[in-house]
Scaffold this motif. Sequence first.
Motif, PDB file in Angstrom:
ATOM      1  N   SER A  36       0.774  -1.082  -0.024  1.00 27.31           N
ATOM      2  CA  SER A  36       0.126  -0.071   0.071  1.00 27.31           C
ATOM      3  C   SER A  36       0.733   1.170   0.058  1.00 27.31           C
ATOM      4  CB  SER A  36      -0.775  -0.089   1.241  1.00 27.31           C
ATOM      5  OG  SER A  36      -1.701  -1.144   1.146  1.00 27.31           O
ATOM      6  N   ILE A  37       2.029   1.165   0.854  1.00 25.15           N
ATOM      7  CA  ILE A  37       3.005   2.392   0.728  1.00 25.15           C
ATOM      8  C   ILE A  37       3.462   2.523  -0.473  1.00 25.15           C
ATOM      9  CG2 ILE A  37       4.932   3.163   1.932  1.00 25.15           C
ATOM     10  CD1 ILE A  37       4.219   2.302   4.484  1.00 25.15           C
ATOM     11  N   SER A  42      -5.085   7.670  -2.074  1.00 25.90           N
ATOM     12  CA  SER A  42      -6.105   8.591  -2.707  1.00 25.90           C
ATOM     13  C   SER A  42      -7.180   8.790  -1.571  1.00 25.90           C
ATOM     14  CB  SER A  42      -6.572   8.198  -3.886  1.00 25.90           C
ATOM     15  OG  SER A  42      -7.541   7.219  -3.790  1.00 25.90           O
ATOM     16  N   PHE A  43      -7.525  10.267  -1.594  1.00 22.81           N
ATOM     17  CA  PHE A  43      -8.532  10.700  -0.643  1.00 22.81           C
ATOM     18  C   PHE A  43      -9.045  11.790  -1.430  1.00 22.81           C
ATOM     19  CE2 PHE A  43     -10.561  12.789   3.314  1.00 22.81           C
ATOM     20  CZ  PHE A  43     -11.139  11.526   3.485  1.00 22.81           C
ATOM     21  N   ASN A  44     -10.525  11.830  -1.375  1.00 17.63           N
ATOM     22  CA  ASN A  44     -11.308  12.864  -2.351  1.00 17.63           C
ATOM     23  C   ASN A  44     -12.289  13.523  -1.265  1.00 17.63           C
ATOM     24  OD1 ASN A  44      -9.949  11.885  -4.558  1.00 17.63           O
ATOM     25  ND2 ASN A  44     -11.715  10.162  -4.602  1.00 17.63           N
ATOM     26  N   ILE A  45     -12.220  14.755  -1.375  1.00 23.03           N
ATOM     27  CA  ILE A  45     -13.096  15.623  -0.518  1.00 23.03           C
ATOM     28  C   ILE A  45     -13.941  16.809  -1.130  1.00 23.03           C
ATOM     29  CG2 ILE A  45     -13.099  17.276   1.637  1.00 23.03           C
ATOM     30  CD1 ILE A  45     -10.505  16.246   2.422  1.00 23.03           C
ATOM     31  N   LEU A  46     -15.197  16.548  -0.642  1.00 28.36           N
ATOM     32  CA  LEU A  46     -15.964  17.733  -1.273  1.00 28.36           C
ATOM     33  C   LEU A  46     -16.347  18.736  -0.270  1.00 28.36           C
ATOM     34  CD1 LEU A  46     -18.213  18.666  -3.725  1.00 28.36           C
ATOM     35  CD2 LEU A  46     -19.789  17.020  -2.707  1.00 28.36           C
ATOM     36  N   CYS A  47     -15.947  20.099  -0.629  1.00 30.28           N
ATOM     37  CA  CYS A  47     -16.435  20.934   0.139  1.00 30.28           C
ATOM     38  C   CYS A  47     -17.645  21.784  -0.463  1.00 30.28           C
ATOM     39  CB  CYS A  47     -15.204  22.145   0.226  1.00 30.28           C
ATOM     40  SG  CYS A  47     -13.618  21.250   1.154  1.00 30.28           S
ATOM     41  N   VAL A  48     -18.631  21.904   0.541  1.00 27.56           N
ATOM     42  CA  VAL A  48     -19.786  22.490   0.207  1.00 27.56           C
ATOM     43  C   VAL A  48     -20.214  23.671   1.148  1.00 27.56           C
ATOM     44  CG1 VAL A  48     -22.390  22.489  -0.504  1.00 27.56           C
ATOM     45  CG2 VAL A  48     -20.714  20.482  -1.074  1.00 27.56           C
ATOM     46  N   GLU A  90       3.932  12.813   3.111  1.00 27.68           N
ATOM     47  CA  GLU A  90       4.176  12.793   4.723  1.00 27.68           C
ATOM     48  C   GLU A  90       4.875  11.916   5.052  1.00 27.68           C
ATOM     49  OE1 GLU A  90       1.245  12.685   8.175  1.00 27.68           O
ATOM     50  OE2 GLU A  90       1.008  14.786   7.171  1.00 27.68           O
ATOM     51  N   SER A  91       6.195  12.116   5.624  1.00 34.12           N
ATOM     52  CA  SER A  91       7.307  10.737   5.891  1.00 34.12           C
ATOM     53  C   SER A  91       7.381   9.952   4.624  1.00 34.12           C
ATOM     54  CB  SER A  91       6.684   9.957   7.038  1.00 34.12           C
ATOM     55  OG  SER A  91       6.663  10.856   8.301  1.00 34.12           O
ATOM     56  N   ASN A  92       7.158   8.851   4.464  1.00 34.35           N
ATOM     57  CA  ASN A  92       7.089   7.921   3.257  1.00 34.35           C
ATOM     58  C   ASN A  92       5.891   7.566   2.744  1.00 34.35           C
ATOM     59  OD1 ASN A  92       6.290   6.317   5.544  1.00 34.35           O
ATOM     60  ND2 ASN A  92       7.536   4.493   4.538  1.00 34.35           N
ATOM     61  N   VAL A  93       4.776   8.174   3.021  1.00 31.39           N
ATOM     62  CA  VAL A  93       3.404   7.994   2.665  1.00 31.39           C
ATOM     63  C   VAL A  93       2.818   8.925   1.667  1.00 31.39           C
ATOM     64  CG1 VAL A  93       1.202   7.687   3.345  1.00 31.39           C
ATOM     65  CG2 VAL A  93       2.721   6.937   4.781  1.00 31.39           C
ATOM     66  N   GLN A  94       2.586   8.446   0.376  1.00 34.08           N
ATOM     67  CA  GLN A  94       2.342   9.510  -0.688  1.00 34.08           C
ATOM     68  C   GLN A  94       0.672   9.635  -0.782  1.00 34.08           C
ATOM     69  OE1 GLN A  94       4.186   8.237  -4.125  1.00 34.08           O
ATOM     70  NE2 GLN A  94       5.954   8.897  -3.697  1.00 34.08           N
ATOM     71  N   LEU A  95       0.090  10.731  -0.715  1.00 34.63           N
ATOM     72  CA  LEU A  95      -1.392  10.946  -0.812  1.00 34.63           C
ATOM     73  C   LEU A  95      -1.593  11.708  -2.175  1.00 34.63           C
ATOM     74  CD1 LEU A  95      -4.200  10.557   0.508  1.00 34.63           C
ATOM     75  CD2 LEU A  95      -3.614  12.690   1.628  1.00 34.63           C
TER      76      LEU A  95
END
Length: 422
Positions: A36-37, A42-48, A90-95
């Motif tokens: 996984s690393i 991936s992370f998806n945010i909706l701002c309303v 962040e550190s070795n984690v890619q997002l």
Amino acid sequence: MIRYVLYQPREDDLRCLTLFGHFGFECLPHQLVNRSIQQGFSFNILCVGETGIGKSTLIDTLFNTNLKDKKSSHFYSNVGLKIQTYELQESNVQLKLTVVKTVGYGDQINKEASYQPIVDYIDAQFEAYLQEELKIRRSFLEYHDSRIHVCLYFISPTGHSLKSLDLLTMKTIDSKVNIIPLIAKADTISKSDLQIFKCKIMSELAHNGIQIYQFPADDETTAHVNSSMNEHLPFAVVGSMEEVKVGKRMVRGRQYPWGVLQVENENHCDFVKLRDMLLCTNMEDLKEQTHRQHYERYRCYKLLKMGFTDVGPDNQPISFQETYEAKKQEFYDRCLREEEELKHRFMQRVNEKEAAFKEAEKELQDKFEHLKRVQQEKIMKLEEERRQLEEEIIEFYKMKASSETLQPPVCTNLRKDKDRRK
């Protein structure tokens, strides 16, 4: 008789092996983590929320980075969406973070369909994922999952009640996305009024049947924290990337004449609670809820609309192939019926046109015969007039000839008189 002697080795003969790390299938979680690393997340945010309510500032504060987003105008004629994707590490984690923000939301006089672009976008991402699933050759490793995992709904800090637009929008999208309500710019309300406002918001949400995301309490490690955090909803947040000096240290906050509001101070706002619940504790659960609940609901609706079911008319399990063959036969039969109906309607219209043409032909023939009779009558009448005229001409010439034979002497005398006068 053969005797077997059991050999027992001495302690000095035993060989001791040193174990390095884990062994056996207990290494599986470590393999999954490492893979996984390497693949990244991936992370998806909706701002309303309304324009200028602090959506971009809060996202910057959550991820502790400046995403360099331009300010939006208040003069949009329609509601739109601004979609931006960022590569964070962040550190070795890619997002891979995708932020979708509303543009011009709540600025129009007529707010009747302000939520429609939001619904269309969420459904479009579900449809794209469904089409990828239905492909013969799927490539989910390279496919960017753009389904919305969480909706941060920004509520204006009015202190009174939710607006009709807020209730209508959240009621429309609560079955499509995980909603976390936020009271934006919470530093504009006193603590006592803020608690009253929170209770009023939750009461209105429950009264209107709006389902918001509840932090899961089924995991023993996070059950206590999540249960307590559910009582703090909606979160009262303040965002800021400015560093302010408090005592001997620099903190992120806002400087006011009456003091400093520290963003990461839980006594000042709920920003730390939101960050912990959203990023540290429940990010994976938000993604699972999106896939297992919201996407499955959309997928079920689409397949049922296409005619696919799990059981047949006799409540027996039916395979996808059987459903496909049944739908294919049904489509074929429907095409035959429509073809027959089209042929019948075509022949009916052809017969109607032929009858109309025959009727018109008969009318034209009758009119032609009538005109022909009229013409013949006129010709006969003209012939009769011509005959009479010829008879009159003959009679006239006869009279003229007879008159000329009788009048010559008179004419000679008249000529002599004329000559004499000259």
